[in-house]
Design an enzyme around this catalytic site. Structure first.
Site, PDB file in Angstrom:
ATOM      1  N   GLU A 186       0.861  -1.177   0.000  1.00  0.00           N
ATOM      2  CA  GLU A 186       0.000   0.000   0.000  1.00  0.00           C
ATOM      3  C   GLU A 186       0.900   1.231   0.000  1.00  0.00           C
ATOM      4  OE1 GLU A 186      -3.216  -0.732   2.917  1.00  0.00           O
ATOM      5  OE2 GLU A 186      -3.094   1.420   3.219  1.00  0.00           O
TER       6      GLU A 186
ATOM      7  N   ASP B 180      -5.627   9.878   9.779  1.00  0.00           N
ATOM      8  CA  ASP B 180      -4.319   9.376  10.184  1.00  0.00           C
ATOM      9  C   ASP B 180      -3.886   9.881  11.544  1.00  0.00           C
ATOM     10  OD1 ASP B 180      -3.260   7.676   8.039  1.00  0.00           O
ATOM     11  OD2 ASP B 180      -3.623   9.451   6.812  1.00  0.00           O
TER      12      ASP B 180
END
Lengths: 392, 255
Positions: B51, B62
């Site tokens: 990824e 995040d």
């Protein structure tokens, strides 16, 4: 129109983990806001705690000078000194009725933080305020106020350390604490249903202004004007007039220092379409889609995006969006002090400045209502710094 | 290349009796010079899918480790064009499936159609967009699918089975199950309720289920036997690299 959209703008661009609380909020709005219990309590708080209705002031001296009638909707007279309290009292009451014990909020200059902390204290809710670390330093006075009301002010050190990063931080914390916490968003922007929720609570401004003006003159105003950062005071003023086709609507963005290419806070005039903070809107961004820093001397306008309904009003031509730079806003700030004995917030000074700068385009004896969204006590240091820097 | 490549990669690993491994690294990390070398090293050391993060200025999903890494990449001038063009050059040397992960706005500014076409050209098998829920992503999912690129659905602990069904109907690649109500970043323990959520996901999705957010050690997966087809790890890998250690060493713990 797609659900949660104003024309092509708005939507719900959030992590899936935030969809359940957004859907829960939408459901709660439908169930609670129209209830007699909520309406009764909210109306009472606006009257007896916030101090509504706020005055509609005819500026005798400036009107003579400008050649048309300048009226000010005096949100500076609301409790805590700005329109922000209309929204936070509403959302705090909603939080309570949703059975959640806690609110979190973002704040830029600190006005929304103070207003949220105030409402939380009144309704006995826990309250955490996220604020960019740079803003914490330059608005320490407001941090102190929040703390006095029992709220916790948490500095955000990521990104540009200003409002947009405070929103990012608040969204992150909301993901983790959604079951117990309501996110008391401060402006008519963000993911659906926040633009509608904030408009619902701020539209009292336009409703009162329309009624007060009618009682005084028997007429409809020629024009309504408000400054636009995220756009909550502006949508509050505009909403009631959108369907009054004879009334011109003007939003005023902050052009920053004003020279071509300068850092600004005018995404409707100078931005491009994109997605930030849950909404499809106009943004200050790079070609790569990275969000650019914004600037305005008025901290409350300092944001690289704008509420989606304003972009829609712009796209359809129903409203006009002008720009005013720092120096024009300072000039209006001083004029209002000297001629009318009113100390406006630097944000609201942008709206006043637009009518001063564009006075020649306004018909003689026309009636113009400017939303004076807040008072300027908080801006004294910024004013002094500006005047010192510019040798005045 | 096909829209089932990602599912195939995970199924192949599972057929060999192991959980598929999906390491995450922000594009251009730790620096532009060594990034592709790290990717090749991950591939050579057991990654089934890799990824690659598309750095964004405002990454709301995040945690601090991924955010700081992404900000560094942005400061170094990494953009989508750099990632896609660089990948096109090395793709033939990579055996793993490739997924890009990030936020909607940079992809939107790149151009949705151009992205779908260029992603296909560079050998990208899937895309994860952290801020594109079902309602907003349906058209883009179809556009990507027409170019053999999967739009990977993200679900979590608070996603009711009814919403999982929306994603599952026509969902491609794999289902990315977010292990915590929170942001990326490793944690010592996973919430107990995760088993219920994973069970729903396994029942509802035809595609494999990957677990991400919060993973730092294979022992965390022991209690989830049979419920997880693939594991994603990002923050733990970034911190490992920050400590000056190699990707190969990191992968050893997991393989």
């Amino acid at each position: 129109m797609k659900r949660g959209y104003f024309g092509d703008f708005g939507g719900q661009f959030v992590p899936e983990l935030l969809m359940p609380p957004l859907l829960e909020l939408e459901e709660a709005m439908g169930r609670i806001l129209k209830s007699a219990e909520f309406q009764q309590e909210y109306t009472s708080l606006l009257k007896n705690f916030v101090g509504r209705p706020t005055a509609l002031t005819h500026c005798q001296n400036l009107s003579r000078e400008l050649g048309f009638n300048l009226w000010l909707k005096r949100e500076d007279l609301a409790h805590t000194g700005a329109h922000k309290i209309n929204n936070t009292v509403g959302q705090a009451l909603l939080t309570k009725m949703m059975g959640k014990p806690k609110m979190l909020a973002e704040t830029g200059a600190g006005q929304h933080g103070v207003a949220t902390a105030t409402a939380a204290a009144l309704l006995d809710l826990e309250c955490d305020i996220y604020m960019g670390a740079i803003d914490v330093k330059r608005q320490s006075h407001n941090v102190r106020r929040m703390e006095l009301f029992g709220a916790k002010c948490i500095p955000v050190h990521s990104g540009t350390q200003t409002l947009k990063d405070a929103i990012n931080a608040a969204m992150r914390v909301w993901i983790a604490n959604q079951r117990t916490t309501h996110y008391c968003f401060g402006t008519a922007a963000g993911a659906h249903p926040f633009p509608l929720l904030v408009r619902e609570f701020q539209s009292v401004i336009g409703r009162e202004a329309k009624q007060q003006f009618k009682e005084r003159t028997g007429e409809m105003p020629y024009m309504v004007v408000a400054c636009v950062g995220g756009g909550s005071n502006a949508i509050g003023m505009f909403h009631e007039f959108v369907n009054e086709k004879s009334v011109k609507i003007v939003g005023v963005e902050a052009a920053g220092t004003g020279e071509p290419g300068c850092t600004n806070s005018a995404p409707i005039n100078l931005g491009t379409p994109g997605v930030l903070h849950g909404m499809n809107t106009l943004l200050l961004q790079s070609d790569d889609g990275q969000i650019l820093p914004s600037h305005s001397i008025a901290a409350g306008l300092d944001y690289p995006g704008v509420g989606p309904e304003h972009v829609h009003l712009h796209a359809t031509g129903r409203a006009e969006f002008g720009m005013v730079n720092d120096s024009q806003a300072i000039n209006a700030f001083q004029m209002l002090c000297q001629k009318e004995g009113i100390l406006p917030a630097l944000e609201s000074s942008h709206a006043v400045a637009w009518v001063i700068e564009n006075k020649d385009t306004i018909p003689k004896d026309a009636n113009v209502i400017v939303n004076l969204s807040g008072r300027g006590d908080k801006d004294m240091d910024i004013l002094d710094d500006y005047l010192a820097q510019h040798g005045k | 290349m096909s829209i089932t490549t990602l599912a195939d990669k995970i199924n192949d690993a599972n057929a060999k009796g192991r959980t598929a491994l999906i390491p995450f690294l922000p594009g251009g990390y730790p620096n532009k010079e060594s990034f592709w070398k790290e990717i090749l090293e991950l591939d050579a050391n057991g990654a089934d899918i890799i990824e690659i993060g598309m750095p964004f200025s405002d990454p709301v999903a995040d945690g601090p480790v991924v955010e700081a890494a992404s900000m560094k990449c942005l400061a170094d001038g990494v953009n989508l064009k750099w990632i896609i063009e660089g990948l096109a050059k090395v793709r033939s040397q990579i055996n793993a499936g490739i997924v890009l992960m990030g936020y909607y706005n940079p992809v939107l500014q790149y151009g949705l159609e151009k992205f779908a076409k260029d992603a296909n050209g560079a050998g990208i098998n899937g895309l994860i967009i952290a801020d594109l829920p079902y309602e907003e992503g349906l058209e883009f999912r179809d556009l990507l699918a027409a170019n053999e690129v999967a739009l990977v659905p993200l679900v979590g602990l608070n996603t009711e089975p009814e919403r999982m069904k929306l994603y599952a109907d026509g969902g491609n690649g794999f289902c990315y199950f977010v292990s915590v109500l929170g942001t990326t970043g490793d944690r010592d323990s996973l919430p107990e309720e995760i088993k219920v959520g994973l069970k729903h996901a396994k029942d509802i999705f035809d595609i494999p289920v990957a677990l991400g957010f919060g993973l730092k050690h294979p022992s965390q997966l022991e209690q989830l036997e049979g419920l997880v087809d693939a594991a994603v790890f990002g923050s733990a890998l970034i911190r490992h690299i920050d400590d000056g250690k190699s990707c190969a060493e990191f992968m050893k713990v997991w393989t």
